[in-house]
Design a protein around this motif. Structure first.
Motif, mmCIF file in Angstrom:
data_model
loop_
_atom_site.group_PDB
_atom_site.id
_atom_site.type_symbol
_atom_site.label_atom_id
_atom_site.label_comp_id
_atom_site.label_asym_id
_atom_site.label_seq_id
_atom_site.Cartn_x
_atom_site.Cartn_y
_atom_site.Cartn_z
ATOM 1 N N ASP A 1 0.847 -1.208 -0.042
ATOM 2 C CA ASP A 1 -0.031 0.104 0.044
ATOM 3 C C ASP A 1 0.648 1.354 0.046
ATOM 4 O O ASP A 1 0.482 2.240 -0.743
ATOM 5 C CB ASP A 1 -0.756 -0.068 1.077
ATOM 6 C CG ASP A 1 -2.005 1.235 1.153
ATOM 7 O OD1 ASP A 1 -2.621 1.252 0.214
ATOM 8 O OD2 ASP A 1 -1.798 1.885 2.142
ATOM 9 N N VAL A 2 1.980 1.091 0.558
ATOM 10 C CA VAL A 2 2.865 2.273 0.538
ATOM 11 C C VAL A 2 3.388 2.632 -0.723
ATOM 12 O O VAL A 2 3.434 3.701 -1.289
ATOM 13 C CB VAL A 2 4.123 2.121 1.687
ATOM 14 C CG1 VAL A 2 5.289 3.214 1.453
ATOM 15 C CG2 VAL A 2 3.716 1.928 2.871
ATOM 16 N N MET A 3 3.503 1.465 -1.496
ATOM 17 C CA MET A 3 4.162 1.767 -2.944
ATOM 18 C C MET A 3 3.261 2.044 -3.952
ATOM 19 O O MET A 3 3.534 2.721 -4.938
ATOM 20 C CB MET A 3 4.985 0.336 -3.353
ATOM 21 C CG MET A 3 6.046 0.000 -2.376
ATOM 22 S SD MET A 3 7.374 0.995 -2.164
ATOM 23 C CE MET A 3 7.869 1.332 -3.913
ATOM 24 N N HIS A 4 1.952 1.757 -3.609
ATOM 25 C CA HIS A 4 0.879 1.986 -4.511
ATOM 26 C C HIS A 4 0.000 3.238 -4.014
ATOM 27 O O HIS A 4 -1.368 3.374 -4.866
ATOM 28 C CB HIS A 4 -0.003 0.846 -4.841
ATOM 29 C CG HIS A 4 1.034 -0.285 -5.538
ATOM 30 N ND1 HIS A 4 1.443 -1.294 -4.833
ATOM 31 C CD2 HIS A 4 1.396 -0.305 -6.890
ATOM 32 C CE1 HIS A 4 2.244 -2.138 -5.469
ATOM 33 N NE2 HIS A 4 2.096 -1.691 -6.844
ATOM 34 N N SER A 5 0.378 3.792 -3.106
ATOM 35 C CA SER A 5 -0.757 5.132 -2.765
ATOM 36 C C SER A 5 0.369 6.160 -2.498
ATOM 37 O O SER A 5 1.435 6.233 -2.583
ATOM 38 C CB SER A 5 -1.407 4.725 -1.571
ATOM 39 O OG SER A 5 -0.625 4.764 -0.427
ATOM 40 N N ASN A 6 -0.447 7.402 -2.361
ATOM 41 C CA ASN A 6 0.299 8.700 -2.019
ATOM 42 C C ASN A 6 0.281 9.175 -0.497
ATOM 43 O O ASN A 6 0.556 10.214 -0.295
ATOM 44 C CB ASN A 6 -0.123 9.722 -2.955
ATOM 45 C CG ASN A 6 -1.907 9.926 -2.587
ATOM 46 O OD1 ASN A 6 -2.549 9.312 -1.684
ATOM 47 N ND2 ASN A 6 -2.547 10.873 -3.070
ATOM 48 N N ILE B 1 8.107 2.920 5.334
ATOM 49 C CA ILE B 1 7.558 1.491 5.593
ATOM 50 C C ILE B 1 7.580 1.320 7.226
ATOM 51 O O ILE B 1 6.717 0.737 7.761
ATOM 52 C CB ILE B 1 8.265 0.672 4.732
ATOM 53 C CG1 ILE B 1 8.203 0.788 3.390
ATOM 54 C CG2 ILE B 1 7.924 -0.653 5.250
ATOM 55 C CD1 ILE B 1 8.995 -0.100 2.628
ATOM 56 N N GLN B 2 8.678 1.727 7.798
ATOM 57 C CA GLN B 2 8.660 1.519 9.355
ATOM 58 C C GLN B 2 7.502 2.262 10.003
ATOM 59 O O GLN B 2 6.994 1.848 10.920
ATOM 60 C CB GLN B 2 9.847 1.873 9.999
ATOM 61 C CG GLN B 2 11.184 1.092 9.450
ATOM 62 C CD GLN B 2 12.572 1.511 9.834
ATOM 63 O OE1 GLN B 2 13.005 1.146 10.890
ATOM 64 N NE2 GLN B 2 13.158 2.054 9.039
ATOM 65 N N THR B 3 7.229 3.535 9.707
ATOM 66 C CA THR B 3 6.204 4.319 10.081
ATOM 67 C C THR B 3 4.902 3.671 9.708
ATOM 68 O O THR B 3 4.117 3.606 10.752
ATOM 69 C CB THR B 3 6.120 5.778 9.717
ATOM 70 O OG1 THR B 3 7.541 6.306 9.671
ATOM 71 C CG2 THR B 3 5.138 6.615 10.210
ATOM 72 N N ARG B 4 4.818 3.371 8.784
ATOM 73 C CA ARG B 4 3.373 2.494 8.293
ATOM 74 C C ARG B 4 3.149 1.270 9.310
ATOM 75 O O ARG B 4 2.173 0.856 9.776
ATOM 76 C CB ARG B 4 3.290 2.193 6.907
ATOM 77 C CG ARG B 4 1.998 1.472 6.488
ATOM 78 C CD ARG B 4 0.945 2.423 6.651
ATOM 79 N NE ARG B 4 -0.340 1.743 6.394
ATOM 80 C CZ ARG B 4 -0.899 1.835 4.901
ATOM 81 N NH1 ARG B 4 -0.093 2.617 4.113
ATOM 82 N NH2 ARG B 4 -1.720 1.363 4.958
ATOM 83 N N LEU B 5 4.230 0.409 9.320
ATOM 84 C CA LEU B 5 4.344 -0.731 10.229
ATOM 85 C C LEU B 5 4.437 -0.573 11.765
ATOM 86 O O LEU B 5 4.168 -1.542 12.718
ATOM 87 C CB LEU B 5 5.434 -1.766 9.674
ATOM 88 C CG LEU B 5 5.343 -2.166 8.243
ATOM 89 C CD1 LEU B 5 6.469 -3.063 7.874
ATOM 90 C CD2 LEU B 5 4.003 -2.753 7.873
ATOM 91 N N GLY B 6 4.763 0.473 12.236
ATOM 92 C CA GLY B 6 4.842 0.882 13.496
ATOM 93 C C GLY B 6 5.936 0.408 14.336
ATOM 94 O O GLY B 6 6.230 -0.223 15.460
#
Length: 457
Positions: free
Chosen positions: A88-93, A147-152
């Motif tokens: 989702d990180v790669m395919h969204s803004n 990515i780390q922020t998104r995964l916590g």
């Protein structure tokens, strides 16, 4: 012995480099010197108490030293939910990173990071160095943080690299990471029948071509992409200096695959920097987990059995009797190869060594160096037309040329008169014919004219 070894480990000091990843239990002294015992304990390893334990520890540390800090370049092992989050990180803004979402989703994270990077085409020829350069770029670091922020996940350098490598693998292989197999990668069957009997280089080329055709890589990046996928799933294809005879589905290939699996299970990424001979030796010496070894051997032998006709189909699980037949056949082939290898290593006697052995047996009282002295001249003993053949010969030359040894050999009585190696080298040529007479003479031969003594031929 135990007391002496413990004292040596306490008294022997080692220097810890400034950029070392050594996990010190206590602050290092100013000179950064610690004892071997302290290093072993801080590394989470048992302190050896016997020479055998010390030897085992040395081999284990040497194996770990071969592994790259990035391991097998596979990243982490995220859950299905985390995989979806990374994609989702790669395919969204939502990340706010320039270039995201991906314009061409097929190129994935690898294409995204390589675009505009300082990685040159020459760098791509050495995949590990290319990845070091790529992961050290600001673009890769920013993606890792996102990515780390998104995964916590706490932002650390190691976690950032793992996150980026995971994103790269998700882009290269559309299948979920949790369902990947050792013979299928990115929708490509490594074990297909077209690869049976082929060297590893052919399989790598076919995988790279597949990645280009599916849009997962470009002509320039296909080899790097193939390397990354194989490093994670089937590193045996990337072993250095594989002999030409070691082809896929051969007995030697199965042996290599087992050795690589044992080493990689112990130290992921270690085999990427090792050669064929190193891997076979390290694989034999490594004490692998028995359960893992059994499972790994089952998979490798199953692949070998399918390719060699002992198992009918890869679609259904083989029976116990099928696998026993495969095991027996594999062991038989391997035993034959080892016996052949031993025979090939046995030196073949040369003509010279065989002739020298005959002379030493016939004249044990003589110095062997005399057999090589060229002070004999072959005579032509034809009645009425005697003569000498050009060139001087040694006893060794004569026997190598088929001359006979024995009492009936013409000129053999003169052997006892040979000079020693230390005597004068100027000797009269010996009028000696060393071939056996075909029949006794019936007439008295004419005497040849006396020749003056001379040196050389």
């Amino acid at each position: 012995m135990e007391t002496a070894l413990a004292s040596h480990l306490k008294s022997t000091m080692m220097y810890v480099c400034e950029d070392s990843s050594f996990p010190a239990l206590q602050p290092l002294p100013a000179n950064r010197l610690i004892s071997l015992e302290a290093f072993i304990l801080a590394s989470g390893m048992p302190v050896p108490k016997t020479l055998k334990a010390l030897s085992d520890l040395t081999e284990e540390l040497a194996l770990q030293a071969r592994a790259h800090p990035l391991g097998n370049l596979s990243g982490g092992q995220p859950s299905t939910q985390d995989q979806d989050s990374i994609l989702d990180v790669m395919h969204s803004n939502t990340s706010g990173l320039p270039g995201l979402p991906l314009v061409d989703s097929a190129k994935g994270a690898l294409g995204y990071l390589l675009s505009g990077s300082s990685v040159l085409e020459a760098d791509l020829k050495t995949p590990v160095k290319a990845m070091e350069k790529l992961l050290g770029s600001p673009k890769a670091q920013a993606l890792g943080q996102a990515i780390q922020t998104r995964l916590g996940i706490a932002a650390t350098e190691g976690a950032g690299h793992d996150s980026v490598m995971t994103a790269i693998h998700l882009g290269l292989d559309p299948q979920p990471l949790t369902t990947a197999t050792r013979t299928h990668v990115a929708g490509f069957d490594l074990a297909q029948s077209q690869h049976w009997g082929q060297p590893a280089s052919v399989v790598i080329e076919e995988l790279a071509r597949h990645l280009i055709e599916t849009g997962r890589a470009s002509e320039q990046t296909a080899n790097l992409a193939a390397y990354l996928l194989l490093a994670k799933t089937a590193p045996q294809y990337l072993v250095k200096d594989i002999p030409a005879r070691v082809t896929y589905a051969s007995v030697l290939w199965a042996q290599l695959a087992m050795a690589v699996a044992r080493i990689e299970a112990h130290t992921p990424g270690a085999t990427l920097g090792m050669g064929y001979a190193e891997i076979l030796l390290a694989g034999e010496q490594l004490n692998a987990d028995p359960d893992f070894s059994q499972q790994m051997a089952y998979q490798v032998l199953k692949e070998w059995g399918i390719a060699n006709g002992f198992i009918a189909s890869a679609e259904q699980a083989p029976s116990a009797s099928d696998m026993e037949r495969v095991r027996a056949a594999y062991n038989g082939h391997l035993s034959t190869l080892k016996s052949t290898s031993t025979l090939l290593q046995t030196p073949i006697p040369s003509r010279e060594s065989m002739a020298l052995a005959q002379l030493e047996a016939a004249f044990p009282e003589l110095d062997a160096s005399l057999f090589k002295l060229r002070n004999l001249q072959k005579a032509r003993l034809k009645e009425g037309r005697p003569g000498l053949y050009p060139g001087m010969r040694s006893m060794l030359d004569i026997v190598m040329e088929g001359g006979k040894l024995g009492a009936k050999t013409i000129g053999s009585p003169t052997i006892s008169a040979f000079p020693s190696a230390d005597s004068a080298t100027c000797t009269p040529p010996v009028n000696w014919g060393w071939l056996r007479r075909s029949k006794p003479r019936t007439t008295t031969p004419s005497k040849p004219t006396k020749r003056a003594a001379r040196c050389g031929p």
